[in-house]
Motif scaffolding. Structure first.
Motif, short mmCIF file in Angstrom:
data_model
loop_
_atom_site.label_atom_id
_atom_site.label_comp_id
_atom_site.label_asym_id
_atom_site.label_seq_id
_atom_site.Cartn_x
_atom_site.Cartn_y
_atom_site.Cartn_z
N ILE A 1 0.86 -1.20 0.00
CA ILE A 1 0.00 0.00 0.00
C ILE A 1 0.89 1.25 0.00
CG2 ILE A 1 -1.63 1.35 1.41
CD1 ILE A 1 -2.96 -1.41 2.08
N LEU A 2 1.97 1.20 0.81
CA LEU A 2 2.92 2.32 0.80
C LEU A 2 3.56 2.48 -0.58
CD1 LEU A 2 4.81 1.92 4.19
CD2 LEU A 2 3.44 3.86 3.51
N TYR A 3 3.87 1.34 -1.18
CA TYR A 3 4.47 1.35 -2.52
C TYR A 3 3.50 1.96 -3.53
CZ TYR A 3 7.33 -0.41 -6.43
OH TYR A 3 8.13 -0.52 -7.53
N SER A 4 2.21 1.69 -3.36
CA SER A 4 1.20 2.25 -4.27
C SER A 4 1.15 3.77 -4.15
CB SER A 4 -0.19 1.67 -3.94
OG SER A 4 -0.17 0.28 -4.12
N VAL A 5 1.29 4.28 -2.91
CA VAL A 5 1.34 5.74 -2.72
C VAL A 5 2.56 6.29 -3.47
CG1 VAL A 5 1.65 7.58 -1.02
CG2 VAL A 5 0.19 5.62 -0.48
N SER A 6 3.67 5.56 -3.33
CA SER A 6 4.92 5.97 -3.98
C SER A 6 4.76 5.99 -5.50
CB SER A 6 6.01 4.98 -3.57
OG SER A 6 7.26 5.46 -3.91
N ILE A 7 4.19 4.91 -6.04
CA ILE A 7 4.01 4.81 -7.51
C ILE A 7 3.07 5.91 -7.99
CG2 ILE A 7 2.89 3.41 -9.30
CD1 ILE A 7 4.10 0.95 -8.06
N GLY B 1 -5.41 3.67 -7.22
CA GLY B 1 -6.44 2.60 -7.17
C GLY B 1 -5.99 1.33 -7.88
N THR B 2 -5.39 1.49 -9.09
CA THR B 2 -4.97 0.30 -9.85
C THR B 2 -3.87 -0.46 -9.13
OG1 THR B 2 -3.52 1.75 -11.11
CG2 THR B 2 -5.53 1.08 -12.20
N THR B 3 -2.86 0.28 -8.61
CA THR B 3 -1.73 -0.42 -7.97
C THR B 3 -2.18 -1.13 -6.70
OG1 THR B 3 -1.11 1.70 -7.01
CG2 THR B 3 0.15 0.97 -8.91
N VAL B 4 -3.06 -0.49 -5.93
CA VAL B 4 -3.56 -1.15 -4.70
C VAL B 4 -4.36 -2.39 -5.09
CG1 VAL B 4 -5.17 -0.93 -2.77
CG2 VAL B 4 -3.53 0.86 -3.19
#
Length: 1507
Positions: A532-538, A1008-1011
């Motif tokens: 989830i943290l990575y999704s924020v980063s992406i 949304g997509t990455t999560v």
């Protein structure tokens, strides 16, 4: 220069009106005849001295004179002669006005002399062994490029005026140009190898490749085509280059690391001495010191690696810097192109020039980028080899205290997960320092276009940086936690696989399954947070280009109405922002991999700096027959530096050639004494010296996964007569007769397919074959039958054995052997309480004499009477041949921890005739690579586990995200084309708001997509792991015997890690780039519909290249994955047998074996990453074709296209190159990692056991109540098509009966136990317990209601209580009661943590005897009505053995007890004895009746000295 040219009647050197501000550009004649001619000459004359010096220093042997070299020399001769001809022609023709032709006279002579120099360089290259010349390639290239403009001018002039005016010079020039072109063509090929060089079989073609082939990776094409035609096999792969081999890499590195380690230890010692004597550091300070030590060890390792691999890595860094220079040139050229589109009067040739220049720069950018990446991966590969080598070597020298702190699972993790982190670090490290520089350059160029508004972009970047730095730090911590849980899970799995036999016997699979899933849930919970943290980063990074643009454009138009955003400003800024995106996206990943690598370096450094076994623990001296073989002088020893002593005040002298017996209770320090001789313990005081070589037989036999012969020879040359003598003495000949392939039969891991006795005899044979001077024998006779033990003692160890002249130290519980010992040492609590010969000790009437009188009365007869000794010697042949007449077939009899095990062979044709003789002794299934592309079902299976609702939402979110992006970009192009009225644009506020709204919508959709992908993949990962775990735990015992634990651990570690991390990342990347590519194609087609003519064939070409690449890449991934398992298996085996390897001084051979396995793995890994470079170069050159097409078509449609649309199309087409290669790469990554799903799923189809429990079963809770067992015509076989191992067994065992089962090795004793526990299912007949057919109930219902005390006492890491009662089914009081009855209460109550005492992996912090007592306590705790004992007292001294026998008789008085007996004295008071032979019951009655009948039992008793 102008003056010089004017002398020859030429125009000035440079005229802008002639070259730039014109519709027909051309260079002046002066420039053509001077600069263009002299430039290549200056290059060659200036650089050739340095180049020749370089060749002199790095010669590789003289090359043979090849046709290629001859052709180059011949062409050089012709080229030089043309210049001289031209020179003499002018001299003769124009001698009157020679002053006016100086330029024409000088140029050919300079050119000819330069060619002569080039010919000399060609010859020097041949002498020094240079096969492909970069230096001369650039010379000829420069020559051809410089000749193109004069060529164009001369052709044009010829067309206008004809050849007549100056025919000789024209012909000379055209011939010269043609020969130059031929030389350039020839320099694209490499020369033959030096004649003296050994030709490797299937050598890597990069050695034979030319410079051009190397930079474009064409040398790799052969393997790609081969892989496309048919799936690649291991033998198709190239041999590893010498500079990449383990031997070469580690030999250099080891010295460096040893020096670093010494420095570190000196610092540590200095710190220790600086602390005041007698004072103790507070706990916090100690912890801080420990952390500092770990960190400094990690940095030391990094420094060592940098020194070894840094220089080559720096060449790659140089390529990266050149790549950056070209990357920043492209937007400047785009700016010029857009300026050209705006300028209505600009000549068309400029547009074509800019388009071509952009294409050329893009191509050069691709070449340098891939050279950099190739260098990084090569360095990464070498780092992996180096670290694996260091860890392996360290595992052979780490001392026992350090060994207890790091389990096998953790060491395997160091070479699997941590080496991978270091490889990633090498690839991404440069981004850490280069990315900020690239960001600064981008912002500098943006400032040039937008002025101070660029500061808004800087502010946005400054906001994004700390956010992602914070996320990277958080993820690093989470990753540490996740690694800890993964370590725990892999360690537990390793133990489960090692102790699977016990789990099945006790029906404990569910308890351990819950434990594994507990670790797994924590691991996935941490992974979810991290993702989830990575999704924020992406999301923040993918939106970064929009956020920067929004901030800059917003500030630019708001601060001044006169600030107009035209196409040039917008799209050059967007091109720069897109460049900015690369460092911004790489930076968090680079920071994250750096953090992870630092963690891994710390872990590796900590392990590599662990304490080693000190060579000075034992003084090793050369053998002298007239001095003592082993000498202890007041020695005190402990297992760790700070631990309590395990041996105290030991002073012993063992004369050469004597037999010393060491006796004592369980845990008295007998094995520690042998470890002290081996130097395995920490010497506190005193001295130990050993004369001559050592051979060691450990208490628990360590057997390699190799053939029986290899296990015995153990690296020595085979001497047939001695080998046969050793086999006969160790009673192994009858076993060999019955093994499927004799001594060539493969033995499973840890000797899985041998009985305890056979393992011990093989271990003994290994020592005997060695012909050492000192023999350390740790209770080798405990696991063998009494008569075999007597045979071995007489033939091997005793006064008449083949070791009679050797120094022998024998730890034993067998009283019968003591009278023949020269010296007996009695150990009590780590001290020698008594010593002397057998008779001396008896005469002293001390503790030893009491012990002998009490416990050994039955056995004394065996050895005291001289008559019997003679009789025993006579009957040795009798006991081995005549009384082992039961021609046993090991392929029928498979014992799990019993007397013998069969060789489990892969499912076979039923008829043995079809069998390949080479495969006859094969046991383990080598991890095989599947072939061909991954099947579509695998993807469907994976996506099915994610679930349709999630997949639909992911696709919808991606479509929405890209629609927002397209609208956003199109909106910008409309804004750029907005007419300027009175120096301003209308409605800029509205335009800015719409642009911002679309951008923010896109950012939210990215998050949304990455999560959604992350969560979907976690769901799939959880499901696949659970399925794998269930499949493995439900597999029958035969599966574990034929599958190396390395293969299974590989599935649970590497493959599950790939499913957890690699597949989600690959999917995110692939989908993201695919939708972006779709957007670019739509934009380019909107601008120039004609581009479809180019895009469609290019798409087909892409598809063609991709299919070539994916087929090869997937197979290489599989081959690499398969060759990885043996590394872990070998490491696992080495760590467990390190003490044996050290004792036999075989470290170098095992290190060579490890090197070979690592090299085999790298043989598959090297072409894997080169394949990606091959793909990248080919795709990017095609992608650059789209840039060229979009630019050229835009130039052609100059009148009809708006600058905004051109800017949009060209700036987006610049990204296509990257998109296309990333799509194929990420698609391949997904396909490569889907192989992990395939490998995890492959165990779904293996045979499974019966159900653990049957729903609705009417089994009474208290079953079995009486414990009656009935066999009805019972038959058992190990595999279909084989003879029955048990034949027609019909026997009825009444309640409370005590049954002893005896018989020679292979008679089928343990097969009965396997049948009762349904480890093997019945081939015919039934077994009834309390009247219930056991085949009709669940396996756990059966196994949990009956008990076995197995031969090998297996403990798991965890508390002692967990080892006794994993389900927490019993109260503490009941557990203590069981411990008391097992004679362990005193020992456990003295432990600091009592029942919570942490057992180390395999229970290594308890002695073997104590482990056996824990197994007894388990049985006492379960207290079932049926108890099976399988050689359960083999590792105990006689006193404890007697106590246990008493406990079993008293506590299991009302139970049916079946004992598989080897020591007949333990069953002489049993109700009945069953004598088995060849799978039949030959005798069954009470012991007294059987002796009276004088049958087989009578002879067995007589042999054992009981009569």
């Amino acid at each position: 220069m102008d003056t010089f040219c004017s002398l020859s009647g030429l125009d000035p050197l440079w005229d802008w009106n002639q070259t730039w501000y014109t519709h027909n550009p051309e260079l002046s004649n002066c420039f053509q005849n001077t600069v263009l001619v002299w430039a290549p000459c200056i290059y060659l004359w200036v650089l050739s001295p340095f180049y020749c010096l370089h060749l002199y220093c790095h010669g590789r042997g003289r090359l043979p004179l090849s046709s290629l070299c001859n052709a180059k020399l011949l062409l050089g001769f012709f080229l030089a002669s043309f210049g001289f001809v031209e020179f003499f022609y002018i001299l003769l023709e124009r001698r009157q006005e020679i002053q006016q032709h100086l330029v024409f006279l000088l140029s050919p002579i300079i050119r000819s002399l330069t060619v002569v120099l080039a010919v000399c360089v060609i010859h020097w290259e041949r002498v020094r062994g240079c096969r492909s010349s970069v230096f001369l390639f650039f010379f000829w290239l420069l020559g051809v490029v410089c000749s193109l403009i004069p060529l164009h001018a001369k052709v044009q002039l010829t067309l206008e005026q004809g050849l007549s005016p100056d025919i000789v010079r024209y012909l000379a020039f055209f011939s010269h140009f043609t020969l130059q072109l031929a030389q350039l063509f020839l320099s694209c090929f490499a020369d033959r190898a030096p004649s003296g060089k050994a030709v490797l079989k299937n050598a890597c073609p990069v050695e034979d490749a030319s410079f051009l082939s190397k930079i474009l990776f064409w040398w790799f094409s052969g393997l790609v085509f081969k892989g496309y035609r048919s799936p690649l096999q291991a033998e198709d792969l190239w041999t590893l280059r010498e500079e990449d081999t383990s031997d070469r890499i580690i030999s250099d590195l080891e010295e460096e690391w040893a020096a670093e380690r010494t420095k570190l230890q000196q610092q540590e010692n200095h710190l220790s001495t600086s602390v005041a004597l007698g004072s103790r550091l507070p706990d916090q300070a100690q912890l801080l010191r420990k952390i500092q030590k770990e960190q400094s060890s990690g940095f030391c390792l990094l420094r060592t690696l940098a020194r070894s691999f840094g220089p080559y890595f720096l060449t790659g860094t140089l390529c990266l810097m050149v790549h950056d220079a070209f990357m920043f040139s492209v937007p400047q050229v785009l700016s010029l192109l857009l300026g050209f589109m705006k300028d209505e009067d600009a000549p068309l040739w400029k547009g074509y020039f800019y388009a071509s220049l952009m294409f050329l720069l893009s191509c050069l950018q691709s070449v340098f980028n891939h050279q950099y990446t190739y260098t990084c991966f090569t360095v990464g590969m070498r780092v992996k080899t180096a670290v694996m080598g260091l860890v392996y070597r360290k595992s052979l020298v780490v001392n026992s205290a350090a060994r207890r702190t790091c389990t096998v699972g953790e060491i395997v993790n160091l070479v699997s997960a941590d080496t991978q982190k270091l490889m990633d670090f090498v690839v991404y490290f440069n981004a850490v320092w280069l990315a900020p520089i690239e960001v600064t350059l981008c912002l500098f160029f943006l400032w040039q276009h937008l002025g101070p508004s660029a500061l808004a972009g800087i502010a946005t970047v400054i906001f994004i940086f700390p956010l992602n730095g914070f996320i990277a730090r958080k993820r690093s911590k989470l990753q540490e936690i996740q690694m800890k849980y993964m370590d725990g899970r892999v360690k537990l799995m390793n133990e489960i696989l090692n102790g699977i036999k016990i789990l099945k016997f006790y029906a404990w699979e569910k308890a351990f399954l819950e434990q594994v899933l507990g670790y797994r849930e924590k691991e996935l919970k941490t992974l979810k947070k991290s993702q989830i943290l990575y999704s924020v980063s992406i999301a923040s990074f993918n939106s970064s280009s929009f956020l920067v643009a929004f901030a800059m454009f917003g500030v630019y138009v708001l601060i001044d109405d006169k600030n107009v955003l035209d196409a040039q400003k917008i799209f050059v800024s967007m091109a720069l922002i897109n460049i900015l995106k690369t460092p911004l996206s790489q930076l968090p990943f680079a920071m994250s991999t750096t953090m992870q690598a630092l963690v891994s370096l710390k872990r590796l450094g900590k392990f590599l700096c662990q304490d080693e076994i000190k060579p000075d623990n034992v003084a090793r001296e050369s053998f002298k027959s007239d001095v003592d073989g082993v000498v202890f002088e007041n020695g005190t020893f402990s297992w760790s530096k700070d631990g309590p002593p395990c041996l105290k005040r030991i002073s012993v002298k063992v004369p050469c050639g004597s037999l010393v017996a060491v006796v004592g209770h369980v845990g008295s320090g007998k094995s520690s004494l042998l470890s002290a001789i081996l130097g395995e313990t920490e010497k506190r005081s005193g001295a130990v010296s050993v004369k001559g070589s050592i051979a060691y037989v450990p208490q628990q036999a360590w057997i390699q996964n190799a053939s029986l012969q290899d296990n015995i020879l153990f690296g020595r040359e085979k001497k047939e007569s001695w080998y046969q003598r050793v086999l006969e003495a160790c009673a192994l000949l009858p076993d060999l007769d019955n093994l499927p392939a004799g001594d060539a039969t493969e033995i499973g891991e840890k000797g899985l397919n041998l009985s305890g006795g056979q393992k011990q005899r093989v271990s003994l044979a290994r020592a005997v074959y060695r012909k050492a001077d000192v023999y350390l024998l740790d209770d080798p006779l405990s696991a063998v039958d009494a008569h075999v033990g007597q045979h071995i003692f007489n033939k091997v160890i005793g006064p008449k054995g083949i070791l009679r002249d050797k120094t022998r130290v024998l730890v034993t519980h067998g009283m019968s052997f003591l009278p023949q010992a020269d010296l007996i040492l009695v150990l009590v609590d780590g001290e020698i309480s008594e010593r002397g010969s057998y008779q001396e000790l008896l005469n002293r009437n001390g503790a030893f004499a009491d012990f002998i009188h009490t416990f050994a009365s039955s056995e004394r007869k065996e050895c005291v009477t001289e008559d019997f000794q003679r009789g025993s010697r006579k009957s040795v042949r009798l006991s081995v041949t005549e009384y082992l007449p039961f021609s046993r077939d090991l392929s029928q009899e498979q014992l799990i921890g019993g007397d013998t095990n069969s060789i489990t062979i892969e499912p076979l044709p039923d008829s043995d005739e079809d069998r390949n003789p080479e495969d006859l002794g094969k046991l383990t299934n080598v991890d095989k690579a599947r072939i061909g592309r991954v099947k579509l079902e695998m993807y469907i299976e994976y996506f099915r586990t994610i679930g349709l609702p999630l997949i639909v939402s992911i696709v919808f979110l991606y479509a929405f995200q890209q629609a927002a992006s397209l609208s956003n970009n199109y909106w910008l192009s409309l804004w750029a084309d907005q007419p300027v009225i009175n120096g301003t644009q209308l409605n800029t506020d509205l335009k800015l708001v719409v642009y911002g709204a679309l951008g923010f919508a896109q950012g939210i959709a990215i998050f949304g997509t990455t999560v959604a992908i992350s969560l979907g993949c976690i769901v799939a990962s959880r499901h696949l792991h659970l399925e794998l775990l269930n499949n493995v735990l439900h597999s029958p015992m035969s599966f574990f015997e034929s599958t190396p634990s390395g293969n299974l651990l590989n599935r649970f570690a590497k493959e599950i890690d790939a499913i957890d991390n690699m597949i989600p990342d690959g999917l995110k990347m692939m989908l993201s780039y695919f939708f972006k590519l779709l957007e670019v194609c739509i934009i380019v087609l909107m601008a120039t519909p004609f581009a479809a003519i180019i895009i469609l064939p290019m798409a087909l070409l892409y598809g063609f290249i991709q299919s070539f690449y994916v087929a090869t890449s997937c197979q290489l991934r599989r081959l690499e994955s398969v060759s990885r398992s043996p590394i872990y298996t070998h490491l696992n085996e080495t760590v467990q047998g390190a003490s044996v390897i050290r004792a036999f001084s075989e470290q170098s051979r095992f290190i060579m074996g490890a090197n070979h396995k690592v090299d085999l793995n790298q043989t598959a890994y090297f072409p894997r990453f080169v394949a990606t470079r091959w793909l990248g170069v080919n795709l990017e050159f095609l992608g650059n074709g789209i840039v060229l097409a979009a630019s050229i078509l835009s130039v052609m449609a100059k009148g009809t296209l708006s600058p905004g649309m051109v800017g949009l199309a060209v700036s987006h087409s610049l990204q296509v190159t990257g998109f296309l290669s990333w799509i194929v790469r990420s698609w391949t990554d997904v396909e490569n990692n889907i192989v992990s799903v395939e490998r995890v799923k492959e165990y779904a189809d293996t045979p499974k056991e019966a159900a653990w429990s049957i729903e609705g079963s009417s089994l009474p809770p208290s079953w079995p109540q009486t414990g009656t067992i009935e066999f009805q015509d019972y038959g058992l076989q190990y595999r279909k098509g084989l003879e029955l191992a048990l034949k027609g067994i019909s026997v009825h065992i009444q309640e409370r009966e005590k049954i002893g089962i005896v018989g020679r090795t292979g008679a089928g004793k343990s097969s009965l136990a396997l049948g009762i526990f349904r480890i093997l299912e019945a081939a015919k007949g039934e077994i009834y317990i309390d009247g219930i057919n056991i085949a009709e109930i669940g396996l756990h219902d059966l196994r949990s209601r009956i008990t076995i005390i197995p031969q090998d006492p297996v403990l798991f890491s965890g508390s002692l209580r967990m080892n006794l009662d994993p389900f927490d089914a019993y109260s503490d009081e009941e557990v203590w009661n069981a411990l008391e009855l097992a004679h362990l209460k005193n020992f456990v109550s003295e432990l600091p943590d009592k029942l919570n005492h942490e057992c180390s992996e395999g229970g290594e912090n308890l002695s073997l005897g104590q482990r056996q007592l824990v197994c007894l306590a388990r049985a006492l705790l379960r207290k079932t009505k049926v108890l099976v004992l399988d050689e359960a007292t083999a590792a105990l001294d006689l006193e404890t053995d007697t106590l246990i026998q008493y406990t079993i008789r008293s506590q299991f008085e009302d139970c049916a007890v079946l004992t598989i007996a080897h020591r007949l004295n333990t069953i002489m008071d049993y109700t009945k004895v069953i004598v088995m032979d060849k799978g039949h019951i030959v005798e069954m009655d009470s012991p007294n009746n059987l002796i009276a009948k004088r049958g087989q039992f009578y002879y067995m008793c007589r042999e054992a000295g009981l009569l």
